[in-house]
Design a protein around this motif. Structure first.
Motif, PDB file in Angstrom:
ATOM      1  N   ARG A 134      40.152 -11.020  15.960  1.00 33.34           N
ATOM      2  CA  ARG A 134      39.472 -12.024  16.585  1.00 33.34           C
ATOM      3  C   ARG A 134      38.315 -12.325  15.772  1.00 33.34           C
ATOM      4  O   ARG A 134      37.356 -12.834  16.302  1.00 33.34           O
ATOM      5  CB  ARG A 134      38.875 -11.410  17.913  1.00 33.34           C
ATOM      6  N   GLU A 135      38.169 -12.023  14.501  1.00 32.07           N
ATOM      7  CA  GLU A 135      37.174 -12.612  13.639  1.00 32.07           C
ATOM      8  C   GLU A 135      37.091 -14.031  13.403  1.00 32.07           C
ATOM      9  O   GLU A 135      36.029 -14.794  13.396  1.00 32.07           O
ATOM     10  CB  GLU A 135      37.200 -12.150  12.344  1.00 32.07           C
ATOM     11  N   GLU A 137      37.866 -16.299  15.779  1.00 34.43           N
ATOM     12  CA  GLU A 137      37.353 -16.472  17.188  1.00 34.43           C
ATOM     13  C   GLU A 137      35.821 -16.391  17.220  1.00 34.43           C
ATOM     14  O   GLU A 137      35.144 -17.228  17.853  1.00 34.43           O
ATOM     15  CB  GLU A 137      37.892 -15.804  18.508  1.00 34.43           C
ATOM     16  N   ALA A 138      35.377 -15.131  16.615  1.00 36.41           N
ATOM     17  CA  ALA A 138      34.139 -14.871  16.625  1.00 36.41           C
ATOM     18  C   ALA A 138      33.468 -15.919  15.759  1.00 36.41           C
ATOM     19  O   ALA A 138      31.971 -16.356  16.208  1.00 36.41           O
ATOM     20  CB  ALA A 138      33.902 -13.529  16.081  1.00 36.41           C
ATOM     21  N   LEU A 139      33.880 -16.378  14.602  1.00 38.49           N
ATOM     22  CA  LEU A 139      33.199 -17.343  13.951  1.00 38.49           C
ATOM     23  C   LEU A 139      32.994 -18.597  14.615  1.00 38.49           C
ATOM     24  O   LEU A 139      31.954 -19.280  14.617  1.00 38.49           O
ATOM     25  CB  LEU A 139      34.224 -17.659  12.605  1.00 38.49           C
ATOM     26  N   GLU A 140      34.115 -18.964  15.386  1.00 35.64           N
ATOM     27  CA  GLU A 140      33.986 -20.228  16.059  1.00 35.64           C
ATOM     28  C   GLU A 140      32.725 -19.992  17.111  1.00 35.64           C
ATOM     29  O   GLU A 140      31.936 -21.029  17.535  1.00 35.64           O
ATOM     30  CB  GLU A 140      35.276 -20.595  17.038  1.00 35.64           C
ATOM     31  N   SER A 141      32.642 -18.907  18.036  1.00 41.27           N
ATOM     32  CA  SER A 141      31.637 -18.608  18.971  1.00 41.27           C
ATOM     33  C   SER A 141      30.272 -18.640  18.201  1.00 41.27           C
ATOM     34  O   SER A 141      29.268 -19.054  18.893  1.00 41.27           O
ATOM     35  CB  SER A 141      32.109 -17.247  19.604  1.00 41.27           C
ATOM     36  N   MET A 142      30.205 -18.654  17.046  1.00 43.34           N
ATOM     37  CA  MET A 142      28.865 -18.673  16.541  1.00 43.34           C
ATOM     38  C   MET A 142      28.667 -19.967  15.932  1.00 43.34           C
ATOM     39  O   MET A 142      27.554 -20.171  15.277  1.00 43.34           O
ATOM     40  CB  MET A 142      28.836 -17.458  15.418  1.00 43.34           C
TER      41      MET A 142
ATOM     42  N   LEU B  61      35.731 -21.792  23.501  1.00 43.95           N
ATOM     43  CA  LEU B  61      36.696 -21.407  22.524  1.00 43.95           C
ATOM     44  C   LEU B  61      37.996 -21.648  22.831  1.00 43.95           C
ATOM     45  O   LEU B  61      39.087 -21.726  21.964  1.00 43.95           O
ATOM     46  CB  LEU B  61      36.505 -19.850  22.424  1.00 43.95           C
ATOM     47  N   ARG B  88      27.054 -25.046  21.463  1.00 48.11           N
ATOM     48  CA  ARG B  88      27.431 -24.077  21.413  1.00 48.11           C
ATOM     49  C   ARG B  88      26.346 -23.048  20.516  1.00 48.11           C
ATOM     50  O   ARG B  88      26.422 -21.661  20.920  1.00 48.11           O
ATOM     51  CB  ARG B  88      28.716 -24.121  19.968  1.00 48.11           C
ATOM     52  N   PHE B  95      32.754 -10.215  22.718  1.00 53.22           N
ATOM     53  CA  PHE B  95      33.982 -10.037  22.934  1.00 53.22           C
ATOM     54  C   PHE B  95      34.403  -8.721  23.802  1.00 53.22           C
ATOM     55  O   PHE B  95      33.416  -7.819  23.466  1.00 53.22           O
ATOM     56  CB  PHE B  95      35.079  -9.953  21.777  1.00 53.22           C
ATOM     57  N   ILE B 101      33.125  -9.235  12.259  1.00 51.81           N
ATOM     58  CA  ILE B 101      33.736  -9.634  10.528  1.00 51.81           C
ATOM     59  C   ILE B 101      33.877  -8.265   9.776  1.00 51.81           C
ATOM     60  O   ILE B 101      32.675  -7.765   9.347  1.00 51.81           O
ATOM     61  CB  ILE B 101      32.673 -10.781   9.963  1.00 51.81           C
TER      62      ILE B 101
END
Lengths: 274, 242
Positions: A134-135, A137-142, B61, B88, B95, B101
């Protein structure tokens, strides 16, 4: 009759799925370029850092294996070329033979295969794992677009690496091949260089740039695309990596063959044969 | 990016919103809903009814298949990534698992949104992240990568990264899972402090942990059969730390 229809239907489905895949690959190139241009946040330093890392892993670390391959290929071609051309009385054609076989044909394919095996697999599995973890997705969320942050630097770094590796391959293959086999033949170096310089044309530069830059792009776009196609689970990662290797090799081979065929046909046309 | 130029989120509304994962029943079926603002909202549903998907739709998302999602009366569904970016940056999302990352340290993970978007000067960004790390005693893990730290630290890092930019709207997906009691209390205190300072104005929490939710004065919304319902009464704050 129904069996015949089934075959046509199967062929149609095969073609449409491949055309769709190819269009998706092109679309990703466009979208990653667009995202990079529109991404006002991504600083020059960030993108250069990722490109430099990609060039280091794909280009610099591949030098030993490329050296070995280039020396082996160059030596074989010099020996076989000299052996056969001398029999025909055309040893001055050695330069032309090396440029055509090594620089135009074998070089781009072998370099591409090495890059697919070393870096294509790494990129596909890295991006696939990022997806599963989910990295992405995490980038998109940021508010970080994965296409500009992950995909574009890898494509650009890949293209630069493949171009550099191909240049290095040609240099080592031609010169290294000559010197490595020197004890086995008596051709003077000046004669060899003269033959090379006479055979060298701008077409060689054009084909070198075209084949290698597009091969680099194809490999990294396909591998990023396959990596991003992971949906949920880490067990998909090996599957997409295998698919990335297969697809990259098919696309690169078909592209190289197409360029060669077009070039050969245009040569025939210019000679008035076609 | 200049933080002051970002739009403040004042209203959140669904109009006929439909979302379904491929091959599954819709999570949201033509849902009309005006979300409560300036409060802590507990999103409840039966297990597997789609709380996480709802939060992901709210964070932009997941893209709904139909209907409209209004932020400040602007439908954000047809917006491109770049058009949605100002909103955003005012939305924090964390999560339930994963999301860090892996090739960056815990510190670099937390500071990433601040540095990437230049939301603060590098010195201010470092100061803010250091403060958070000290507050939760993560100092000894800050240089480690996510794979080398305990699950509690990973979870905390995800939570802190979600709120490090001081968003208007914070969406927390099962925030208490993996955290010890004292960390839960400390995190709830941090959220209350930020809310009092005018940040994290709208907090939406999907959770099954009643004990954690009772640390806040909250409202409840239910997701059931693709529709959202507001629970009439406001739950009184049961536990206040300090």
């Amino acid at each position: 009759m129904s069996a015949w229809i089934e075959r046509v239907d199967g062929l149609g489905r095969f073609l449409t799925s491949n055309i769709e895949y190819t269009l998706r690959i092109f679309l990703m190139v466009y979208l990653s370029l667009r995202a990079t241009i529109l991404d006002k946040a991504q600083g020059f330093r960030t993108i250069v850092g990722v490109i430099a890392a990609q060039v280091y892993f794909t280009g610099w670390q591949a030098l030993p294996i490329i050296s070995a391959l280039a020396l082996a290929t160059g030596s074989v071609l010099v020996l076989q070329g000299l052996g056969n051309l001398t029999l025909l009385g055309g040893s001055e054609m050695i330069g032309s033979l090396l440029l055509v076989t090594l620089s135009r044909e074998a070089g781009p394919l072998l370099v591409a295969l090495v890059v697919v095996a070393r870096s294509g697999t790494a990129v596909a599995s890295e991006v696939g794992n990022m997806r599963a973890n989910r990295e992405i997705e995490a980038l998109e969320s940021m508010g970080i677009n994965p296409l500009s942050f992950i995909v574009f630097p890898r494509i650009l770094g890949g293209v630069i690496s493949v171009l550099c590796l191909a240049f290095y391959f040609n240099l080592i293959g031609i010169l290294g091949g000559f010197f490595l086999t020197k004890p086995l033949h008596d051709m003077p170096f000046s004669f060899f260089m003269d033959s090379l310089s006479k055979a060298f044309t701008m077409d060689d530069v054009f084909i070198f740039l075209l084949k290698n830059s597009f091969s680099g792009m194809i490999i990294f776009v396909v591998c990023c695309y396959q990596g991003l196609s992971v949906k949920k689970s880490p067990h998909e990662v090996p599957q997409v990596t295998t698919q990335a290797v297969v697809n990259s090799i098919i696309y690169v081979t078909v592209f190289n063959l197409t360029v060669t065929a077009f070039f050969y046909m245009s040569k025939l046309k210019s000679m008035g044969v076609l | 990016m200049d933080v002051k130029s970002l739009p403040s989120i004042e209203s959140i509304r669904f109009e006929g919103l439909t979302f379904a994962h491929e091959g599954y029943d819709p999570t949201l079926r033509a849902c009309d809903f005006e979300f409560p603002m300036n409060s802590v909202v507990w999103v409840k549903s039966e297990e597997g009814a789609g709380k996480t998907s709802l939060l992901q739709v709210m964070a932009g998302l997941l893209i709904p298949q139909g209907g409209s999602y209004f932020l400040n009366d602007h439908d954000v569904v047809p917006m491109s990534f770049e058009e949605f970016l100002p909103y955003r940056l005012k939305i924090g999302f964390t999560f339930d698992y994963g999301g860090l990352i892996n090739n960056r340290s815990i510190f670099d993970n937390i500071i990433l949104p601040l540095n990437y978007h230049d939301l603060l000067s590098p010195a201010d960004a470092q100061h803010r992240v250091k403060e958070m790390i000290e507050r939760f005693d993560l100092g000894k893990y800050q240089k480690e990568r996510p794979a080398h730290v305990p699950g509690r630290v990973r979870k905390l890092a995800v939570l802190l990264r979600g709120l490090i930019a001081y968003p208007d709207m914070l969406l927390l997906d099962d925030p208490s899972i993996g955290l010890g009691d004292s960390t839960q209390m400390a995190f709830a205190e941090l959220l209350k402090e930020l809310h009092q300072q005018g940040h994290v104005k709208h907090l939406f929490v999907s959770s099954h942990d009643e004990r954690f939710m009772n640390l806040f004065s909250h409202q409840i919304i239910h997701l059931s059969e693709g529709l959202l319902y507001k629970q009439a009464n406001v739950t009184e704050r049961i536990v206040v730390n300090g």
